[in-house]
Design a protein around this motif. Structure first.
Motif, PDB file in Angstrom:
ATOM      1  N   ASN A 171      42.543  32.263  39.923  1.00  0.00           N
ATOM      2  CA  ASN A 171      41.666  32.189  41.093  1.00  0.00           C
ATOM      3  C   ASN A 171      42.110  33.282  42.062  1.00  0.00           C
ATOM      4  OD1 ASN A 171      44.080  30.847  41.911  1.00  0.00           O
ATOM      5  ND2 ASN A 171      42.972  29.629  43.410  1.00  0.00           N
ATOM      6  N   HIS A 172      41.236  33.667  42.984  1.00  0.00           N
ATOM      7  CA  HIS A 172      41.506  34.884  43.765  1.00  0.00           C
ATOM      8  C   HIS A 172      41.237  34.625  45.241  1.00  0.00           C
ATOM      9  CE1 HIS A 172      42.171  38.973  44.663  1.00  0.00           C
ATOM     10  NE2 HIS A 172      40.968  39.463  44.442  1.00  0.00           N
ATOM     11  N   ARG A 173      42.323  34.617  46.035  1.00  0.00           N
ATOM     12  CA  ARG A 173      42.202  34.357  47.464  1.00  0.00           C
ATOM     13  C   ARG A 173      42.596  35.565  48.308  1.00  0.00           C
ATOM     14  NH1 ARG A 173      41.719  28.808  48.264  1.00  0.00           N
ATOM     15  NH2 ARG A 173      40.397  28.128  46.563  1.00  0.00           N
ATOM     16  N   ASP A 174      43.579  36.324  47.852  1.00  0.00           N
ATOM     17  CA  ASP A 174      44.074  37.436  48.653  1.00  0.00           C
ATOM     18  C   ASP A 174      44.083  38.725  47.833  1.00  0.00           C
ATOM     19  OD1 ASP A 174      45.665  38.056  51.355  1.00  0.00           O
ATOM     20  OD2 ASP A 174      46.528  39.216  49.724  1.00  0.00           O
ATOM     21  N   ILE A 175      43.589  39.803  48.434  1.00  0.00           N
ATOM     22  CA  ILE A 175      43.377  41.069  47.720  1.00  0.00           C
ATOM     23  C   ILE A 175      44.627  41.539  46.980  1.00  0.00           C
ATOM     24  CG2 ILE A 175      42.897  43.539  48.044  1.00  0.00           C
ATOM     25  CD1 ILE A 175      41.028  42.719  50.374  1.00  0.00           C
ATOM     26  N   ILE A 176      45.743  41.613  47.687  1.00  0.00           N
ATOM     27  CA  ILE A 176      46.966  42.180  47.119  1.00  0.00           C
ATOM     28  C   ILE A 176      47.970  41.112  46.694  1.00  0.00           C
ATOM     29  CG2 ILE A 176      49.015  43.580  47.665  1.00  0.00           C
ATOM     30  CD1 ILE A 176      46.528  45.256  47.295  1.00  0.00           C
ATOM     31  N   LEU A 177      48.091  40.059  47.511  1.00  0.00           N
ATOM     32  CA  LEU A 177      49.204  39.125  47.307  1.00  0.00           C
ATOM     33  C   LEU A 177      49.098  38.275  46.052  1.00  0.00           C
ATOM     34  CD1 LEU A 177      50.313  37.821  50.804  1.00  0.00           C
ATOM     35  CD2 LEU A 177      51.467  39.421  49.289  1.00  0.00           C
ATOM     36  N   ASP A 178      47.886  37.900  45.644  1.00  0.00           N
ATOM     37  CA  ASP A 178      47.760  37.022  44.469  1.00  0.00           C
ATOM     38  C   ASP A 178      48.545  37.588  43.287  1.00  0.00           C
ATOM     39  OD1 ASP A 178      46.080  35.535  46.040  1.00  0.00           O
ATOM     40  OD2 ASP A 178      44.246  36.026  44.963  1.00  0.00           O
ATOM     41  N   THR A 179      48.274  38.837  42.973  1.00  0.00           N
ATOM     42  CA  THR A 179      48.933  39.455  41.817  1.00  0.00           C
ATOM     43  C   THR A 179      50.379  39.853  42.124  1.00  0.00           C
ATOM     44  OG1 THR A 179      48.802  41.296  40.265  1.00  0.00           O
ATOM     45  CG2 THR A 179      47.854  41.679  42.392  1.00  0.00           C
ATOM     46  N   SER A 180      50.654  40.281  43.379  1.00  0.00           N
ATOM     47  CA  SER A 180      52.029  40.674  43.738  1.00  0.00           C
ATOM     48  C   SER A 180      52.969  39.474  43.660  1.00  0.00           C
ATOM     49  CB  SER A 180      52.065  41.255  45.151  1.00  0.00           C
ATOM     50  OG  SER A 180      51.245  42.393  45.240  1.00  0.00           O
ATOM     51  N   LEU A 181      52.513  38.325  44.130  1.00  0.00           N
ATOM     52  CA  LEU A 181      53.348  37.120  44.089  1.00  0.00           C
ATOM     53  C   LEU A 181      53.564  36.649  42.652  1.00  0.00           C
ATOM     54  CD1 LEU A 181      51.879  35.142  47.133  1.00  0.00           C
ATOM     55  CD2 LEU A 181      54.053  36.361  47.038  1.00  0.00           C
ATOM     56  N   LEU A 182      52.507  36.743  41.831  1.00  0.00           N
ATOM     57  CA  LEU A 182      52.670  36.380  40.417  1.00  0.00           C
ATOM     58  C   LEU A 182      53.740  37.263  39.775  1.00  0.00           C
ATOM     59  CD1 LEU A 182      51.816  34.861  37.827  1.00  0.00           C
ATOM     60  CD2 LEU A 182      50.087  36.635  37.479  1.00  0.00           C
ATOM     61  N   ASN A 183      53.712  38.552  40.084  1.00  0.00           N
ATOM     62  CA  ASN A 183      54.698  39.465  39.492  1.00  0.00           C
ATOM     63  C   ASN A 183      56.120  39.177  39.970  1.00  0.00           C
ATOM     64  OD1 ASN A 183      53.539  41.126  37.505  1.00  0.00           O
ATOM     65  ND2 ASN A 183      52.429  42.278  39.055  1.00  0.00           N
TER      66      ASN A 183
END
Length: 378
Positions: A96-108
Motif C-alpha cells: 500500500n502507498h501512503r508516502d512518496i519516499i518513506l514507504d520504500t525507504s523504511l522498507l529498505n
C-alpha cells in the motif's frame, strides 16, 4: 544505449561520477547537514568521493538519513513478518502507498536490519523532474515509471518495465518494491489496481501467468502511520474528487508533498510483510480460466493480506468515532489522544467546511472500516 537506460538506476561503475556531479548541490548539503549535524562538511564530502557502489551509498548515507528522519519525526518504527523471509532471496514487494519516499525507504531500512536483499523501487518520473532529484533517485536504486503517456506509449512503457522487473528479480536476484496502485492512497482505502498486475504479467513469457507470479515471489506489504504528515495536503484533491471536479496540481506540489512527508510528524509507524503468495496462486489458477478473472482474484488476495495485517492506531479509532458520532471504539484510545487529534484537525483544516472535515476524518477512519470487514467475517 541498452534498452533499460531510460528507466534504470545507475550501474556501480557510474556511481562515483554521479556523486561528483551533485556533491556541491545545495540540496545534497542540506541532506548531509540534517543527517550528520556534528560532522564537518569536508568529512562527509571526502567519504562521498570515495563511494563507488549503490550499496555503499545506501548503507553509509541514505540509511543514516532515514534513521535521522525516524528520530526527528516519529516515535519509532515497529515491524512484523520479516523473520519469515529468506536471506539472499529476491522478492517482489507489493505495498500500500501512503508516502512518496518513506514507504520504500523504511522498507529498505527494515530489510537491511534483517540482513535481507534491499529493493530496487519504482518511482514516478513526475517526482524527479529536477536534475538533482533524478540523480539522487538513481543513486538510491530507483527505476522510473513513465507518466503522462499516450495509450500506445503506455503499452510500450509497461512492456519495458515488466521486462526490467523480471530481469531484476530472476536474473540479478534483486528484490523490487512497487506500489499496489499509481499514486498514493488519499482517502485511506488501500486497493490494488489491476493495471499494476497486468503490467507485471507482461513479463511472463512462456510461463502461465500464475506460474510466473509464483516465480517472482509476490509479498504483500502493509505500512501504516499513526499520523499522516501530508493529510492536510491531500484535502484539495479529495475535495475536487468529491465535487466531480478536475484537479490540477500546483507547480511544486509534488516536491512540497515529498518534503512534508519526510519531515512532518508521523508518531508511530508499523510495517508488516505478509507471506509469499504461493498456494493462493494455485487456487486462483484452478478456479478461474481467464486472465482477467485471475488478475481480479489476485488483486483481491493482495488486498486481503494488506488490509488484514494493517496496524490500526488510536488516531484511526478516534476518527471513526468522530465521523460516526459514536463511542464504539472509545476503549482503543485515551481522552488525551482524542484531544490531540481534535487539535490537529482544528489546526490543519477549515472546520467550518463540513465536507472537508468529513474527508479528513474518513481518511483516518476508512482503515478501521476495511479491517472490520475481516474481523466480523471470522
Amino acid at each position: 544505449m541498452t534498452k533499460f537506460d531510460a528507466i534504470r538506476p545507475f550501474y556501480d561503475t557510474e556511481v562515483n561520477e554521479a556523486i561528483h556531479s551533485c556533491i556541491n548541490n545545495p540540496m545534497m548539503k542540506a541532506i548531509m547537514a540534517f543527517t550528520f549535524p556534528e560532522v564537518d562538511e569536508q568529512v562527509w564530502k571526502e567519504q562521498l568521493k570515495r563511494t563507488h557502489s549503490i550499496r555503499d551509498f545506501q548503507c553509509n548515507f541514505i540509511y543514516q538519513s532515514v534513521k535521522k528522519v525516524l528520530e526527528k519525526s516519529s516515535e519509532g518504527l515497529t515491524t512484523s513478518g520479516f523473520e519469515k523471509l529468506e536471506k539472499n532471496t529476491a522478492y517482489l514487494f507489493i505495498s500500500n502507498h501512503r508516502d512518496i519516499i518513506l514507504d520504500t525507504s523504511l522498507l529498505n531500512v527494515c530489510l537491511f536490519d534483517h540482513g535481507l536483499v534491499m529493493t530496487a523501487s519504482a518511482i514516478g518520473d513526475n517526482l524527479v523532474q529536477k536534475d538533482f532529484l533524478k540523480t539522487l533517485s538513481r543513486l538510491n536504486r530507483n527505476f522510473l515509471v513513465q507518466r503522462g503517456l499516450s495509450p500506445r506509449e503506455l503499452l510500450e512503457s509497461s512492456k519495458l518495465m515488466s521486462e526490467y522487473i523480471g530481469q531484476l528479480l530472476l536474473r540479478e536476484n534483486r528484490s523490487v518494491w512497487i506500489a499496489q496502485r499509481e499514486g498514493r492512497t488519499k482517502d485511506g482505502n488501500d486497493a490494488t489496481h489491476s493495471g499494476v498486475l497486468k503490467m507485471l504479467a507482461m513479463g511472463s513469457g512462456e510461463y502461465s501467468m500464475m506460474d510466473y507470479f509464483k516465480r517472482i515471489k509476490i509479498v504483500p506489504v502493509s505500512i501504516s502511520y499513526e499520523y499522516d504528515p501530508t493529510d492536510a495536503l491531500k484535502m484539495p484533491q479529495l475535495m475536487a474528487a468529491a465535487n466531480a471536479e478536475k484537479y490540477i496540481k500546483e507547480k511544486n506540489e509534488d516536491f512540497i508533498t515529498l518534503l512534508s512527508g519526510i519531515i512532518g510528524q508521523k508518531k508511530r509507524i508499523h510495517i508488516h510483510v505478509g507471506d509469499v503468495l504461493e498456494k493462493e496462486l494455485d487456487v486462483i489458477e484452478q478456479e478461474f480460466d481467464n486472465n482477467n478473472k485471475q488478475i481480479q482474484a489476485l488483486a483481491q488476495t493482495i488486498d486481503d493480506s494488506i488490509l488484514q495485517s494493517y496496524k490500526l492506531w488510536p488516531t484511526n479509532y478516534i476518527a471513526y468515532d468522530l465521523l460516526h458520532k459514536t463511542n464504539t471504539y472509545s476503549n482503543c484510545y485515551t481522552e488525551a489522544e482524542k484531544s490531540l487529534f481534535e487539535r490537529r484537525l482544528e489546526m490543519r483544516i477549515d472546520e467550518k467546511n463540513a465536507q472537508m472535515v468529513e474527508s479528513f476524518l474518513a481518511m483516518y477512519a476508512n482503515p478501521v472500516v476495511n479491517k472490520m470487514k475481516y474481523e466480523n467475517a471470522i
